[in-house]
Each structure stands twice: as structure tokens, then as C-alpha cells.
Scaffold this active site. Structure first.
Site, mmCIF file in Angstrom:
data_model
loop_
_atom_site.group_PDB
_atom_site.id
_atom_site.type_symbol
_atom_site.label_atom_id
_atom_site.label_comp_id
_atom_site.label_asym_id
_atom_site.label_seq_id
_atom_site.Cartn_x
_atom_site.Cartn_y
_atom_site.Cartn_z
ATOM 1 N N LYS A 1 -114.852 -120.394 25.902
ATOM 2 C CA LYS A 1 -114.252 -119.317 25.675
ATOM 3 C C LYS A 1 -114.049 -118.470 25.025
ATOM 4 O O LYS A 1 -113.964 -117.611 23.990
ATOM 5 C CB LYS A 1 -113.295 -118.467 27.021
ATOM 6 C CG LYS A 1 -114.113 -118.558 27.943
ATOM 7 C CD LYS A 1 -113.056 -118.764 30.081
ATOM 8 C CE LYS A 1 -113.743 -119.297 30.702
ATOM 9 N NZ LYS A 1 -113.211 -119.209 32.118
ATOM 10 N N GLN B 1 -106.963 -120.139 34.580
ATOM 11 C CA GLN B 1 -108.034 -120.724 34.797
ATOM 12 C C GLN B 1 -107.374 -121.323 36.070
ATOM 13 O O GLN B 1 -106.691 -121.508 36.497
ATOM 14 C CB GLN B 1 -108.079 -121.718 34.006
ATOM 15 C CG GLN B 1 -109.583 -123.093 34.472
ATOM 16 C CD GLN B 1 -110.334 -122.389 33.872
ATOM 17 O OE1 GLN B 1 -110.928 -121.183 32.961
ATOM 18 N NE2 GLN B 1 -111.625 -122.222 34.983
ATOM 19 N N ASP C 1 -110.549 -111.902 34.679
ATOM 20 C CA ASP C 1 -111.722 -112.238 36.254
ATOM 21 C C ASP C 1 -112.330 -111.003 36.859
ATOM 22 O O ASP C 1 -113.367 -111.680 37.275
ATOM 23 C CB ASP C 1 -111.059 -113.440 36.114
ATOM 24 C CG ASP C 1 -111.045 -114.331 35.663
ATOM 25 O OD1 ASP C 1 -112.457 -114.356 35.365
ATOM 26 O OD2 ASP C 1 -110.449 -115.522 35.446
#
Ligand code: GUN
Length: 297
Positions: A52, A96, A119
Site C-alpha cells: 500500500k 490493519q 476501509d
């Protein structure tokens, strides 16, 4: 068999985003900024976050990583989230997953500010997505929808079978495909560990989306001739013939299944790239929303 080539799509999307970011910088604005929070040393998580970061760098998005040890407490993490929610220089961030077992992921996700939730995991964004209202759509489902759209795969009236009901992939994908939209308007069957007659259901799929987390789970006898198969799985399998000592495979037995499909996404080179594309798109969207609210852009 034709390939749903995630690498090429990601390269195209990065080019599109790069010129949008360049235009922002030309207007003397701060470029979009994505932060990632990582707790512990899970190798897959480290590798996702590194990809990312690299992708952000390539398109001109600022990226920062907040990394903490495995024994970081839930309260300490909530304080980091509070900081990120209030930092005016950060447009969006991700925490994450998976988190260490002593941290409740739902508590963490619910404390992320919905307008920085790139997200799309916060109940506010998931709820809006379900209602067909503008929201952040989780990165992998957004990437899969981009893949279908950009390869002009017709979904209207088709039978889409989704294997796996996770909150990150299977459940949101099933909602997006059944929405009154384009791509969408599909008849969706969402399968999980309690599903009976799985093989028969898969055989009736025009589009089969596999996010079950088991290497080579889908075999050729489960797939309809001429169908579309999208493989979300990514697994490292030990392989002494490879320099790295492992091979990357998906949830689908690509070699055999690809002989029957019209379209199939490979692993690697498929959906993994589209997740990155989805996250970059959401980050730019977060930047735009902040700046529109502040009447800058
Ligand atoms: N772990 C696996 N996939 C994802 C994702 O899309 N977002 C986050 N935050 N964690 C993940």
C-alpha cells in the site's frame, strides 16, 4: 479463457489517480494522506502495508505507517485512533486486520471517524452502502466491482455465487452485486460453511466469487463452462523449487478451472492488486470530501 488482469487495471487506475493528485498539487493544495496502523508482526499484514505504501508513493499520495508491538493494549490503540481522527493532515487511515486477540476489532473499527474510514468497515459506511447511499466501500469489494466494470462483465440478471461471508469481502460483495446499480442487478447466492449442495450451487453460477480462505478449494468439477471466476484468496504454499521457498496460490485451482471459464482472475496478478486500487480510490475520495466540506476544492 481470458484473464481478468488486476496488474494492468491497477496500473491504469494508478495513472488516473496520479494525474488527479498532480492537479491537486498544481493548485497548491496538500496531497491526499493515507495512514496505516499495524499492531504486531504478522508477515501478510506487513507485506500488505508495504504494498500500500509503495502504491501511494507511485501516485503521489502521502503515506505513513504507525507500527506498534504485539503487546500494545486496546486503550493505547484507542488513543492512537483518537489522534488520527483529529489530525487535520490525515485524510484517511486503516487499521490493519487481524489485530492481536486481546484487542476487540469491533470496538476499534467503531471508533474510527466514518469520514476517515477508507476501509469502509465502520457500521455507518456499511449501513450506507447497504442503503445504496454514497459511502466508502471496502477496498476489496470496490476493487472487484471495478474489475467487473472495466472488463465490461455483464452482471444484470446473472446468477452470482459468492463463497465466504466475511465482513471484509463476501458479505459486502453480495450486497453490491444485488444492488440496483451497474454493475449489480444480479441474483446473488451467498455460501458459507453451513451451505448444503455447494457443488451444485457453484455449477449454476454465471459469476463465481471465491473468498473462502482455503487454497485450491474450487476445482474444475465445481465450475460451469463459460462462466466468470474471481479468486480473492492469497496463500503462501511452501515450495522448495522456488527461490523464495514458497508459491502464491489462490482459493481456486487456476490450472484446471481456467480450462472451463470464459474469464478468470489469476493469483497473483488479480484481486490483490484491485484491493490496492480500491484503497487508493477511497483515499482520494476522502481528500475530496474533506476539501469540499472546507470549500477548498
Ligand atoms: N486484512 C486483510 N484485508 C484487509 C483490508 O482490506 N483492510 C484491513 N484493514 N485489514 C485487512
Amino acid at each position: 479463457m481470458k484473464l481478468l488482469d488486476g496488474r494492468t487495471l491497477l496500473a491504469n487506475i494508478k495513472e488516473e489517480l496520479k494525474s488527479e493528485v498532480a492537479a491537486i498539487i498544481d493548485h497548491n493544495e496538500r496531497p491526499p494522506h493515507l495512514a496505516a496502523v499495524l499492531v504486531g508482526n504478522d508477515p501478510s499484514s506487513l507485506s500488505y502495508v508495504a504494498s500500500k505504501e509503495k502504491a501511494c508513493h507511485q501516485v503521489g499520495i502521502t503515506s505513513s505507517v504507525y507500527q506498534y508491538p504485539e503487546n500494545f493494549t486496546e486503550n493505547e490503540l484507542l488513543r492512537v485512533i483518537d489522534f488520527l481522527n483529529n489530525d487535520q493532515d490525515i485524510d484517511g487511515y486503516i487499521v490493519q486486520l487481524p489485530l492481536p486477540p486481546h484487542i476487540d476489532p469491533n470496538k476499534i473499527i467503531q471508533s474510527i471517524s466514518p469520514d476517515k474510514d477508507v476501509d469502509g468497515f465502520h457500521p455507518y459506511n456499511l449501513g450506507r452502502m447497504m442503503m445504496g447511499q454514497p459511502s466508502f466501500i471496502p477496498a476489496t469489494p470496490l476493487g472487484i466491482m471495478q474489475m467487473l466494470e472495466r472488463y465490461q462483465i455483464e452482471t444484470e440478471g446473472k446468477h452470482c455465487v459468492v463463497l465466504g461471508r466475511s465482513m471484509i469481502v463476501g458479505t459486502p460483495v453480495s450486497i453490491l452485486l444485488s444492488r440496483k446499480a451497474k454493475p449489480g442487478n444480479a441474483t446473488v447466492t451467498l455460501c458459507h460453511s453451513y451451505t448444503q449442495n455447494l457443488k451444485e450451487i457453484c455449477l449454476s453460477a454465471d459469476i463465481l466469487i471465491v473468498a473462502i480462505g482455503k487454497p485450491h478449494f474450487v476445482t474444475a468439477d465445481m465450475v460451469k463452462e463459460g462462466s466468470v471466476v474471481i479468486d480473492v484468496g492469497i496463500h503462501r504454499i511452501p515450495d522448495s523449487t522456488k527461490e523464495k521457498g514458497y508459491t502464491i496460490v489462490g482459493d481456486v485451482d487456476f490450472e484446471e478451472v481456467s480450462k472451463k471459464t470464459e474469464w478468470i482472475s489469476p493469483v497473483p496478478g488479480g484481486v490483490g492488486n484491485m484491493t490496492i486500487a480500491g484503497l487508493l480510490m477511497n483515499t482520494l475520495k476522502a481528500w475530496k470530501q474533506r476539501n469540499i466540506r472546507q470549500n477548498i476544492y
